[in-house]
Write an enzyme that holds these catalytic residues in place. Structure first.
Site, PDB file in Angstrom:
ATOM      1  CB  ILE C  48      74.231  77.250  85.417  1.00 42.80           C
ATOM      2  CG1 ILE C  48      73.621  76.262  84.441  1.00 42.80           C
ATOM      3  CG2 ILE C  48      75.260  78.143  84.746  1.00 42.80           C
ATOM      4  CD1 ILE C  48      74.599  75.499  83.651  1.00 42.80           C
ATOM      5  CG  HIS C  50      73.726  81.730  85.563  1.00 39.44           C
ATOM      6  ND1 HIS C  50      73.608  81.373  84.254  1.00 39.44           N
ATOM      7  CD2 HIS C  50      72.744  81.063  86.230  1.00 39.44           C
ATOM      8  CE1 HIS C  50      72.577  80.537  84.118  1.00 39.44           C
ATOM      9  NE2 HIS C  50      72.042  80.328  85.307  1.00 39.44           N
ATOM     10  CB  VAL C 173      54.160  76.990 107.467  1.00 33.09           C
ATOM     11  CG1 VAL C 173      53.459  78.185 108.097  1.00 33.09           C
ATOM     12  CG2 VAL C 173      55.601  76.889 107.935  1.00 33.09           C
ATOM     13  CE  LYS C 251      70.415  83.698  83.219  1.00 33.90           C
ATOM     14  NZ  LYS C 251      69.321  83.523  84.188  1.00 33.90           N
ATOM     15  NE  ARG C 312      63.654  78.459  84.418  1.00 41.29           N
ATOM     16  CZ  ARG C 312      63.254  77.646  83.443  1.00 41.29           C
ATOM     17  NH1 ARG C 312      61.992  77.300  83.346  1.00 41.29           N
ATOM     18  NH2 ARG C 312      64.119  77.175  82.573  1.00 41.29           N
ATOM     19  CB  CYS C 402      75.278  52.442  93.125  1.00 35.45           C
ATOM     20  SG  CYS C 402      75.168  53.346  91.560  1.00 35.45           S
ATOM     21  CB  CYS C 404      75.780  52.876  87.084  1.00 37.91           C
ATOM     22  SG  CYS C 404      74.732  51.547  86.480  1.00 37.91           S
ATOM     23  CB  CYS C 442      71.884  49.727  93.374  1.00 36.84           C
ATOM     24  SG  CYS C 442      71.471  51.337  92.691  1.00 36.84           S
TER      25      CYS C 442
END
Lengths: 121, 421, 491
Positions: C48, C50, C173, C251, C312, C402, C404, C442
């Protein structure tokens, strides 16, 4: 009297078979089969179970790196592993035609392995 | 330049359905083309290297590749033209009634193919883990049974070392044996229903032969593993709901899904063909013609069959109907609806023409060892047929001769357990 | 070689930072511990862009979100990723919810969100015909939209590398030290990179990386979001992004018309402990379905083609943490980039660039900067005539691999040649395998092409790098011994 229930695998109908026999299979009595192949299957399954074996073998073709093969008739079950292990170690040169014999009389079973497709390139 | 060409009959798909339909059309002298995205005829049969095909159609037991080559050779002898490596990206009906398909191939670029009649024979695809939204992580090692079949049988690649198979459809059962025969250990086959989805013979020769456990009324409730599958969790079902307190873990590195097939009708739908939610295939009349005039359908794109032999038979029948239409017989007008009532999932075809003998195919919703299939019209039983073994996995067929199908009016089918009569 | 800047993490934040820096006369290296870019937090993003009304301007994330939103047209023009300003609407189903909507609207106005509108029932149903007719009202922001997040990251990195940024994947790292104003960064496999400045955009692991550099101590907590994808044929696909009235920490569960024609429903929002826990669950699917069916009743589980989950990276104060480290020299923290991080990312890149400048990094614009990426052809978007022309240059354009998503061999080869050599890399770059059959047909074909192009044997290819091998070997590698299996009589 010995008894055993079997399911016929000779065709997709899956008939439920009932087998009865005494010491030997000479008096073997099969019921439940809808066709003669059912009786034949039960007799073989009780005496010496065997299966059609299918597999693929490595080929020299870039387009078809593995080619399908099968036994030309049922192979006794105890020989199946040995056949598969042998097939996976083989490499065949193209062209091959459907029905060509790859292995003749495997382990004196009088069963042959044949190609099940034609590959020219 | 985009090349254009014209045929009397165009067929999409060179599997059992497309090849057999095309053979009938070309044998009748019709200029017939088969288009397929693969480089070789046979479709999915080519990766089905096991035997069990052709007992009905060729009266001998064949492997998939043999069956494919045999029907392809028949088509070639009949004079069918082929375009392989060619993907159809759209179908439309032009204003003059001509059917036009747009096809892409590496060899020829873009090509417009027109035809008086178009036969859909695209087959079906497998339902995937995603369609079922099976919980868990998304590691490597999760395949549809057919994808694993292709890896093993066409590419010679081992998909894993230790597998669990979700769903007991025939492809899943066949793959249980194939994996075992490749040295891969199959830990279990998990089926949510109380009975297996595949044919009985496949339970015997693919599971029982190797003592592979079939867990009926169990569900895969979790897939574990980050990079590669590490285990699955399986739970018994109670009234269709997983009993999570009784779930158990099976260590494995591979999960195959054999959880049903879906007719591939995205092209058909885009061309305006109306689909039957019960089959996922087009609604067709007794000529196997869809709602779009001139577009016919047969084989697994119409409804999922359990045997390639049945596909071939249906395709030949449909092709004979195509020939009648090309010869000028009227289309679907004058036809009456066909419906299923109790215990049947669907019927094909969905309309019939009075006076015209028609073969109907059904899927049962129930398991019984004595079933009676009845055809009823206007309150009268036209025909009833007994079946000694009724399974959702096995297609039922009933032939209604024209002499019984004389009257107009809706035709209804129902399935009863024998003892109810 | 001593780089001027090492950016750690090739997600949206690291990629936009590297891309921003590629305009200047700098040697920049982008370090990614996975096998491909964008394969961490960014890959599972909802996609999204936003509008900027969900958070108050007092937060850094709101300020960067609003600035970032406005930058997407120019970015799309330059980089060519899929992006559409569909508009975002929030649908309320009660008076109490309308109170919250009013607050959102006023926050949007205060934030300067363009075109922000309060809507009655009729207006909402006019804006989105598939909305549940029981809706009572809501608000609408025309500037919101949808984007394909991984395509966005790929294009940022592609442009950055074309303009001289060095990309190192599979670089985890492990150690860092500083001497004579230069950071020496060592990977877990022993590779070494030296750089004057370091940007920590390590997503979920920014806390660990901060520790390795002796910088601030903080904790990134993963918050899981599950998403479900519906086939492009789904009748439930809306015209706009449809939000419910938001809750305290998220949200809410939305219905998203993705920029590529599918429909996504989700995400959930649940704190988890494990930074690798991206499992989906049956309970959450039921929750999502019941939530989104309240927004758009036409959503059906029959249309599901796949599910996935992302994490997140959340800071305790819920805001972004983008700042020069006060403990480690020449070290910029870019942490806690949760929603609306994707929207904010172009502005994050700019912001980090300014922070580096304030810390003494000299910024001289390049004379020759290749602004635009060459447009990518995609069979599904080309006319028959255009396809025919492409075919005359390269026949692989009309070889569909592919079915689809109508992806050609040429597109797959292009992905592989650009370095996407895993199955997921090809999938996310081209969409091959992303459609309704989910690669059932595929995957083996794509594996063949990757193997042919790279010379890696098919059985060694991976889904997404690391230990995600797709196969266990070649037929014949395992002995067949059915007699021993389960000790039965065997076959």
């Amino acid at each position: 009297m010995k008894k055993r229930d079997l399911i016929c695998i000779a065709c997709p109908s899956g008939c439920r078979l009932h087998a009865e026999w005494r010491g030997t299979f000479e008096d073997l009595n099969i019921t439940g089969n809808r066709c003669p192949r059912g009786a034949a299957y039960a007799g073989r399954e009780l005496r010496n179970p065997a299966r059609i074996v299918t597999a693929v073998v490595r080929s020299s073709s870039a387009e078809h790196p593995w080619l399908p093969v099968r036994t030309d008739r049922e192979l006794p079950k105890p020989l199946i592993d040995a056949l598969l292990n042998r097939l996976y170690r083989m490499r065949v040169e193209i062209p091959v035609s459907r029905g060509d014999v790859l292995i003749e009389n495997f382990e004196n079973s009088s069963v042959n392995v044949i190609f099940s497709s034609t590959t020219t390139r | 330049m985009i090349q254009e060409e014209k045929y009397e009959v165009a067929v999409i798909g060179a599997g059992a359905a497309g090849l057999c339909a095309a053979t009938v059309c070309a044998s009748a002298g019709r200029n017939t083309l088969v288009v397929d995205r693969e480089e070789h005829p046979g479709g999915i049969l080519r990766q089905c290297i096991h035997s069990g095909f052709g007992l009905r159609y060729f009266k001998e037991e064949l492997t998939g590749p043999e069956y494919a080559e045999r029907v392809a050779e028949k088509a070639e002898r009949a004079g069918v033209r082929f375009r392989f490596g060619t993907t159809v990206v759209s179908i439309r009906r032009e204003e003059n009634g001509m059917l036009a398909i747009t096809a892409l191939s590496a060899a020829e670029g873009v090509r417009i193919i027109r035809a008086d009649a178009l036969i859909l024979a695209m087959g079906c695809r497998e339902r995937s883990r995603g369609n079922l939204a099976v919980p868990g992580s998304r590691p490597a090692g999760v395949f549809t049974a057919g994808a694993a079949q292709r890896l093993l049988n066409i590419e010679g690649i081992l998909p894993g070392k230790k597998a669990v198979i979700a769903g007991s459809g025939d492809i899943g059962l066949i793959m249980a044996r194939r994996l075992t025969w490749a040295g891969i250990r199959v830990e279990a086959v998990v089926e949510i229903m109380p009975y297996p989805a595949g044919l009985t013979r496949n339970i015997v020769q693919c599971l029982d032969d190797f003592h592979i456990p079939l867990l009926l009324e169990h569900s895969l409730v979790n897939i574990l593993g980050h990079g590669r599958v590490e285990a699955v969790e399986v739970a018994p079902l109670s009234r269709g709901v997983p009993v999570t307190e009784r779930k158990f873990r099976i260590d494995c590195d591979t999960v195959l899904f054999s959880v049903g097939l879906i007719p591939e009708n995205e092209l058909s739908a885009e061309a305006g063909v109306e689909l039957n939610p019960a089959t996922g295939g087009p609604l067709v009349d007794s000529s196997y013609e869809t709602g779009v005039p001139g577009i016919f359908a047969c084989g697994n794109v119409l409804h999922v069959h359990d045997l390639a032999d049945f596909v071939s038979e249906e395709a030949e029948h449909a092709a004979r109907m195509v020939l009648r239409r090309l010869d000028g017989s009227s289309g679907g007008s004058g036809q009456f609806p066909v419906r299923v009532e109790s215990n049947l999932k669907y019927v094909v075809p969905n309309r019939f023409l009075p006076g015209c003998g028609t073969r109907f195919a059904f899927r049962s919703l129930i398991v019984c060892d004595d079933g009676v299939l009845e055809a009823e019209q206007n309150g009268k039983i036209l025909l009833s047929k007994r079946f000694s073994c009724v399974r959702p996995a096995e297609m039922l067929t009933l032939e209604l001769p024209g002499s019984l199908l004389k009257e107009p009016g809706e035709l209804r089918f129902r399935l009863r357990k024998g003892e109810e009569i | 070689m001593i780089y001027d800047v090492a950016v750690i993490g090739a997600g949206v934040s690291g990629a936009s930072t590297a891309w921003r820096l590629s305009r200047y006369q700098l040697h920049t290296v982008l370090l990614e511990w996975r096998s491909d870019v964008g394969f961490g937090v960014s890959k599972a993003n909802s996609g999204i862009v936003h509008a900027g009304f969900h958070h108050p301007l007092s937060t850094l994330k709101a300020r960067l979100e609003i600035r970032g939103n406005l930058m997407f047209e120019a970015l799309q023009h330059e980089l060519g990723f899929p992006f559409r300003r569909t508009g975002i609407l929030v649908a309320a189903f009660s008076r109490e919810e309308m109170v919250t909507v009013h607050k959102l609207y006023e926050q949007g106005i205060a934030n300067g969100v363009p075109g922000m509108e309060m809507c009655g029932r009729e207006r909402l149903l006019q804006l989105e015909k598939k909305l549940n007719p029981e809706v009572v009202g809501g608000c609408f922001a025309p500037g919101g939209g949808t984007i394909e997040p991984y395509r966005y990251v790929f294009s940022l990195v592609e442009s950055a590398t074309r303009n001289g940024v060095c990309l190192k994947c599979d670089f985890e790292v492990a150690e860092a030290s500083r001497a004579e104003d230069v950071w020496r960064i060592r990977s877990s496999s022993g590779a070494e990179v030296r750089a004057r400045y370091v940007v920590n955009a390590a997503g979920l692991f920014a806390d660990r990386v901060s520790g390795i550099f002796g910088a601030e101590e903080f904790t990134i907590r993963p918050r899981k979001g599950e998403e479900y994808l519906l086939d492009r044929s789904s009748a439930a696909r809306p015209e706009r992004v449809v939000f419910p009235v938001p809750g305290a920490h998220s949200k809410g569960v939305l219905v998203i018309p993705t920029a590529e024609g599918t429909t996504m429903i989700g995400p959930t929002s649940d704190a988890v402990d494990d930074k690798f826990d991206t499992a989906a669950s049956a309970e959450q699917m039921q929750r999502i379905l019941s939530h989104v069916r309240n927004l758009i009743p036409g959503v059906s589980p029959r249309d599901l083609i796949t599910s996935f989950a992302g994490l997140r990276p959340v800071m305790d104060n819920e805001d972004f943490y983008i700042a020069l480290s006060e403990k480690a020299p020449a070290f910029v923290q870019v942490a806690g980039i949760q929603s609306p991080g994707l929207t904010a990312s172009p502005a994050i890149g700019e912001y980090v660039k300014d922070l580096l400048k304030s810390a003494g990094l000299p910024l001289l614009e390049k004379v020759h900067f290749a602004v635009e990426l060459a447009p990518r052809h995609e069979v599904r978007h080309e006319s028959p005539a255009a396809l025919d022309r492409l075919h005359s240059g390269n026949p692989a354009w009309t070889h569909i691999v592919c079915r689809c998503e109508k992806i050609s061999e040429a597109e797959i080869v292009e992905a592989v040649r650009k370095g996407h050599t895993t199955l997921d890399g090809v999938k996310f770059y081209t969409r091959a395998g992303m459609g309704r059959c989910q690669g059932g047909f595929c995957a083996a074909r794509i594996m063949r092409i990757i193997s042919r192009e790279t010379g890696i044997p098919m059985e060694e290819l991976t889904k997404k790098g690391g230990n995600s091998r797709l196969a266990a070997g070649r037929l014949g590698d395992l002995p067949v011994n059915t007699a021993e299996v389960r000790g039965g009589e065997g076959a």
